[in-house]
Design a protein around this motif. Sequence first.
Motif, PDB file in Angstrom:
ATOM      1  N   LEU A   1       0.826  -1.209   0.000  1.00 44.57           N
ATOM      2  CA  LEU A   1       0.000   0.000   0.000  1.00 44.57           C
ATOM      3  C   LEU A   1       0.857   1.254   0.000  1.00 44.57           C
ATOM      4  O   LEU A   1       0.452   2.289  -0.547  1.00 44.57           O
ATOM      5  N   GLY A   2       2.037   1.194   0.562  1.00 41.48           N
ATOM      6  CA  GLY A   2       2.906   2.355   0.605  1.00 41.48           C
ATOM      7  C   GLY A   2       3.568   2.660  -0.726  1.00 41.48           C
ATOM      8  O   GLY A   2       4.156   3.719  -0.911  1.00 41.48           O
TER       9      GLY A   2
ATOM     10  N   GLY B   1       0.113   1.256  -8.623  1.00 46.18           N
ATOM     11  CA  GLY B   1       1.299   0.462  -8.890  1.00 46.18           C
ATOM     12  C   GLY B   1       2.519   1.350  -8.808  1.00 46.18           C
ATOM     13  O   GLY B   1       2.448   2.462  -8.280  1.00 46.18           O
ATOM     14  N   TYR B   2       3.631   0.881  -9.323  1.00 40.36           N
ATOM     15  CA  TYR B   2       4.862   1.656  -9.225  1.00 40.36           C
ATOM     16  C   TYR B   2       5.819   1.212 -10.316  1.00 40.36           C
ATOM     17  O   TYR B   2       5.677   0.149 -10.909  1.00 40.36           O
TER      18      TYR B   2
ATOM     19  N   PRO C   1       2.220  -3.740 -11.056  1.00 39.91           N
ATOM     20  CA  PRO C   1       0.956  -3.497 -10.361  1.00 39.91           C
ATOM     21  C   PRO C   1       1.076  -3.915  -8.896  1.00 39.91           C
ATOM     22  O   PRO C   1       1.967  -4.663  -8.523  1.00 39.91           O
ATOM     23  N   LEU C   2       0.179  -3.411  -8.070  1.00 38.34           N
ATOM     24  CA  LEU C   2       0.203  -3.765  -6.657  1.00 38.34           C
ATOM     25  C   LEU C   2      -0.163  -5.229  -6.458  1.00 38.34           C
ATOM     26  O   LEU C   2      -0.838  -5.838  -7.287  1.00 38.34           O
ATOM     27  N   GLY C   3       0.259  -5.772  -5.324  1.00 37.79           N
ATOM     28  CA  GLY C   3      -0.062  -7.158  -4.997  1.00 37.79           C
ATOM     29  C   GLY C   3      -1.488  -7.329  -4.522  1.00 37.79           C
ATOM     30  O   GLY C   3      -1.954  -8.452  -4.349  1.00 37.79           O
ATOM     31  N   ILE C   4      -2.203  -6.226  -4.303  1.00 35.29           N
ATOM     32  CA  ILE C   4      -3.598  -6.270  -3.860  1.00 35.29           C
ATOM     33  C   ILE C   4      -4.441  -5.571  -4.924  1.00 35.29           C
ATOM     34  O   ILE C   4      -4.041  -4.544  -5.472  1.00 35.29           O
TER      35      ILE C   4
END
Length: 131
Positions: free
Chosen positions: A34-35, A40-41, A49-52
């Motif tokens: 989340l941070g 995503g980043y 993409p984010l893991g969630i």
Amino acid sequence: MAGKAAAASAAATAARWAEGYPWREKLAKYKGELGKGMWGYWELGAWKPLGISARKRARLRKEVLLAGEDWTYDPPRGEMRTKRKGHKCDRISAEKRANTVELMKKMPQMLLDYKKRRWEKKMKEEEGGKS
């Protein structure tokens, strides 16, 4: 038979909701993800993409906010647009008219300064011609 399975599933779901959605465990689990950003980043030139998922992230955010906790993972909001709608030429002409009014208030002093400069220049030329 299908009715019994559905009833058992409903009972299990109701039991889980009775104890509450375990948002503290989820928050601890995905704290690092989340941070990293909202969607995503970039890492080493590749988008990750984010893991969630966004749906689970939104649900987790809602649960945390409903519990009265702070959610610090949203990006800061930008300023609101200050650009006005309309034609640019209309705004510029209004600014020019306002500027003209200000300059017209200063006009008598500007004329006096101009006359004084011309008089001084004329006197200098006459002194230079006499010598």
